[in-house]
Motif scaffolding. Structure first.
Motif, mmCIF file in Angstrom:
data_model
loop_
_atom_site.group_PDB
_atom_site.id
_atom_site.type_symbol
_atom_site.label_atom_id
_atom_site.label_comp_id
_atom_site.label_asym_id
_atom_site.label_seq_id
_atom_site.Cartn_x
_atom_site.Cartn_y
_atom_site.Cartn_z
ATOM 1 N N ARG B 22 75.074 -39.793 24.641
ATOM 2 C CA ARG B 22 76.570 -40.315 24.721
ATOM 3 C C ARG B 22 76.919 -40.150 26.172
ATOM 4 N N SER B 296 76.118 -47.158 16.873
ATOM 5 C CA SER B 296 77.727 -46.826 16.546
ATOM 6 C C SER B 296 78.267 -46.167 18.082
ATOM 7 N N GLU B 300 80.884 -47.188 20.524
ATOM 8 C CA GLU B 300 82.090 -46.462 20.995
ATOM 9 C C GLU B 300 82.225 -46.526 22.362
ATOM 10 N N ASP B 303 83.568 -49.616 24.035
ATOM 11 C CA ASP B 303 84.847 -49.680 23.879
ATOM 12 C C ASP B 303 85.571 -48.836 24.751
#
Lengths: 460, 340
Positions: B22, B296, B300, B303
């Motif tokens: 991430r 997902s 995220e 966004d």
């Protein structure tokens, strides 16, 4: 053939010293390299070696004698069979090399510095201490040391770093006694690495400390210029106000005596050019003390420009527990109605000497000591111009883009109608500093030039 | 594929792996967006992207503790995101807006965060190195056990002040990790052409500073090396050097056409050594995450980045009065010495 042993000059600026101790006595045989005596300069105690072989025929200056001028005969060496009593000893100190340049007037830097100690503190019209404050006589050197010691006692995050500041107690003895009192954690000898330790100081300031970084001279700070300008001065702005750099860069600046082009530059105008820096260049010991204490407390990077020739000069300093002088407030040393002489730092020696001589001719000069160049007390200058209508600026730095140039422009923009004559800037000459004594005298600004400039602007 | 093989038995939890994925992806997508905004004229001046080097800062941040400091050069967006600075504030600084970390007065190369102990963002090659040593000096002086990561590139490694800093850091045993992000090009000059002796990590040896070479395309290896370096510093053993071999996919700055290397060289790196793909494969192969899980995460991140771009466009330009503020401080900044 008897030989006179003369009081030696043991530093570029030494004019006299103390004959602390004789290590030989009359009748001793000495050969070259033997240590004859210990001599105290204003900076250190030095051993003085014999150059010639012989027998110590006579000791002329007793140990413990203070204020022995350089080149005064202190002893006589005789050869075997010779008697010292037969030797005729010259009385006056021999002339130093290059010092006999008659037409140079009083402009040798060391000589020009003389009036400093004779200027009474009462000449300051607005003293920075309350009336009735007890005064003590201190050298600039002692005032600087006291200022640092007081601030280090006050704030445990203040520390001093630089070349020879700790165990050697300062190349110019400014940090004398600090290592003893504060220890090696807070008084730090650095390697000879100006760029590195200037940057390290910046980082330490970012990290919450209050570094006092000493440059052995500001000439060496050119090695560190990027860290001073790009890192120290600009970070507060670049961070939108988040991260300032509270620290002091200090050390001697400008010409000393006979140290030539790479060790003699006055950087006042260079640093004064930079937004984000505070620039301080004091003249008197009380200003050195009060302004250095303010510098340590200031939340910005401060360039504190000292002068080696002034280090040994004595002035009245207020005997106060916590004496500070604010930035941005000029000091009027002498009031006058005919002309304003604006100066700062060692330039004040020429300004005051010129004012004194001009007074004898009936010209009353007002002498303004800027003390800080950033912030600069424009108000006091302009008020004085409105009164005298004539201005001469005095500084030792180079003429192009000098502090005087800036002041001239400012005065022209803000008080043009009050001027009765063009402003004259007295500066050092537009040449690298030469070594030869006579050339050096002429390369610096001279009192005669200041007097001539005043006569020009007053049309005398 | 050596990196992938060694990482097949990671000594980390799946959650940590996902976190690194991430964090690296955030930097990659953020930088891609910055490149896009630059192309649209919304970002000006110099803009140095971090794409390809993500594993370096993410690995080291994974090794760091709260209160540890970091300072770097002008290629600094990745460092700021990795240490937890707000993407909105970073992107708005890139567009020169009031909402930026420096209120629009610093730009891409000059951002700071006292809160996250990020000390810049320095535009002069190598100047951050003595500053980093100084931050470590302050920590030692204040007797806390914090460590400073001082990042610089293979290009900066030829600046004299780096060695002035090595010397002082060593004689004073400063808790500083010198991180050489070796992306192999000092702007357009390859390491081979600019650097005598190719192993930069060995340059600490004459100063008594241990150093090691680290695979900077493998976030787990970077983290492991970072932990070792930090432990060394925290134990009071003085500085440590990590030379982290990495690669930037983009030019030196947005205006660099990168003609000094072949397209094939870049392509090979991207295909074979990409640090994000590496972790992605690890997550999938080890069945720590499904394609959907990763999608997902991708969403995220997208966004967050889109939001930062919107913020950076909508935040107003600084008020003209801002020209004249922050030149001088009127009181001392609230530094670590004060708040710790």
């Amino acid at each position: 053939m008897a030989t006179e042993i003369l009081m030696p000059a043991l530093s570029p600026t030494m004019e006299e010293g103390t004959l602390a101790k004789w290590l030989v006595k009359e009748g001793d045989e000495v050969s070259s390299g033997d240590i004859l005596a210990e001599i105290e300069t204003d900076k250190a105690t030095m051993e003085f070696e014999a150059v010639d072989e012989g027998i110590v025929g006579k000791i002329l200056i007793d140990e413990g004698t203070e204020g022995v001028k350089v080149n005064t005969p202190i002893a006589v060496l005789v050869e075997e069979g010779e008697s010292a009593d037969d030797v005729e000893v010259s009385e006056a100190p021999a002339e130093p090399a290059g010092g006999d340049d008659d037409d140079a007037g009083e402009s040798a830097p060391a000589k020009a510095a003389e009036p400093a100690s004779s200027v009474p503190a009462s000449a300051a019209l607005e003293p920075d201490w309350p009336e009735g404050t007890e005064l003590k006589t201190q050298t600039v050197r002692e005032a600087l040391r006291d200022a640092m010691a007081e601030e280090m006692r006050r704030d445990p995050n203040v520390f001093v770093m630089g070349e020879e500041v700790a165990e050697y107690e300062g190349a110019y003895k400014i940090t004398q006694g600090l290592l003893d009192e504060f220890g090696a954690k807070r008084v730090i000898d650095t390697p000879i690495t100006e760029h590195g330790f200037a940057g390290l100081g910046v980082g330490a300031a970012f990290g919450g400390l209050k570094p006092i970084v000493e440059f052995m001279t500001f000439n060496f700070a050119m090695q560190a210029m990027d860290q001073i300008i790009n890192s120290a001065a600009k970070t507060l702005y670049m961070s939108g106000g988040q991260m300032g750099c509270p620290m002091v860069f200090r050390g001697p600046n400008g010409a000393a005596a006979r140290v030539a082009a790479q060790h003699s530059q006055d950087y006042a105008a260079w640093y004064a050019h930079i937004p984000g820096l505070r620039v301080v260049q004091p003249f008197s010991a009380s200003d050195y003390k009060g302004l250095l204490k303010s510098a340590v407390r200031d939340p910005n990077p401060v360039i504190f420009l000292e002068n080696e020739i002034l280090y040994g000069k004595s002035f009245d300093v207020p005997d106060l527990e916590d004496f500070t002088v604010p930035f941005g407030k000029a000091r009027i040393w002498k009031e006058g109605k005919d002309v304003t002489i604006v100066s700062f730092g060692i330039g004040m020696t020429y300004a005051l000497e010129a004012a004194e001589k001009l007074a004898e001719e009936g010209i009353e000069a007002e002498v303004v000591d800027l003390r800080t160049l950033r912030p600069l007390d424009y108000g006091t200058v302009i008020e004085s111009v409105k009164k005298t209508n004539r201005v001469v600026t005095v500084e030792e730095g180079f003429p192009v883009a000098s502090i005087g140039n800036h002041l001239s422009a400012y005065i022209m923009e803000n008080a043009f109608d009050y001027l009765d004559a063009p402003v004259i800037n007295c500066t050092g000459k537009d040449v690298p500093m030469p070594y030869a004594a006579n050339l050096e005298k002429h390369a610096l600004v001279t009192t005669d030039e200041v007097i001539a400039a005043v006569k020009t602007v007053t049309y005398r | 594929m050596a990196a992938r093989k060694s990482a097949a038995k990671p000594n980390v939890s799946p959650e940590e792996l996902k976190q690194y994925y991430r964090d690296m992806l955030l930097i990659r997508r953020f930088e891609e967006k910055a490149g896009q905004l630059y192309g649209m004229g919304l970002i000006g001046g110099f803009c140095h992207l971090y794409i390809g080097q993500e594993a370096v800062v993410v690995g080291l941040e994974a090794a760091a503790d709260e209160g540890d400091k970091r300072v770097t050069s002008y290629r600094d967006h990745g460092h700021m995101l990795a240490c937890g600075m707000d993407p909105d504030g970073v992107m708005a600084e890139l567009t020169g807006r009031e909402g930026g970390y420096s209120k629009g007065k610093g730009g891409s190369m000059h951002m700071f965060s006292r809160e996250k102990h990020f000390y810049g963002g320095h535009g002069i090659v190598g100047a951050q190195v003595p500053i980093g040593a100084g931050l470590a000096f302050a920590d030692k002086y204040l007797e806390n056990d914090r460590v400073t990561f001082t990042y610089f590139g293979d290009g900066a490694a030829n600046q004299g002040q780096v060695y002035e800093s090595f010397n002082m850091a060593s004689i004073w045993s400063l808790p500083v990790v010198f991180v050489i992000e070796n992306n192999q090009y000092a702007m357009g000059t390859s390491q081979k052409r600019s650097t005598s002796g190719q192993d930069i990590y060995e340059r600490g040896a004459p100063f008594g500073i241990p150093g090691e070479l680290v695979d900077g395309m493998d976030v787990l290896k970077v983290k492991e090396a970072g932990e070792k370096a930090i432990a060394h510093c925290r134990a009071g053993k003085g500085p440590y050097i990590l030379e982290i071999k990495t690669y930037r996919y983009r030019g030196h700055s947005m205006s660099d056409p990168a003609k000094y290397r072949t397209r094939e060289e870049v392509q090979k790196m991207r295909e074979e050594r990409d640090p994000i793909e590496n972790i992605r494969t690890m997550l999938l192969d080890g069945k720590h995450a499904s394609e959907d899980d990763l999608k997902s995460i991708d969403k995220e991140i997208k966004d967050i980045v889109n939001k930062s771009a919107d913020f950076a466009r909508e935040s107003p330009e600084p008020d003209l009065d801002q020209l004249w503020t922050d030149i001088y401080a009127s009181e001392l900044p609230q530094g670590d010495a004060v708040d710790s």
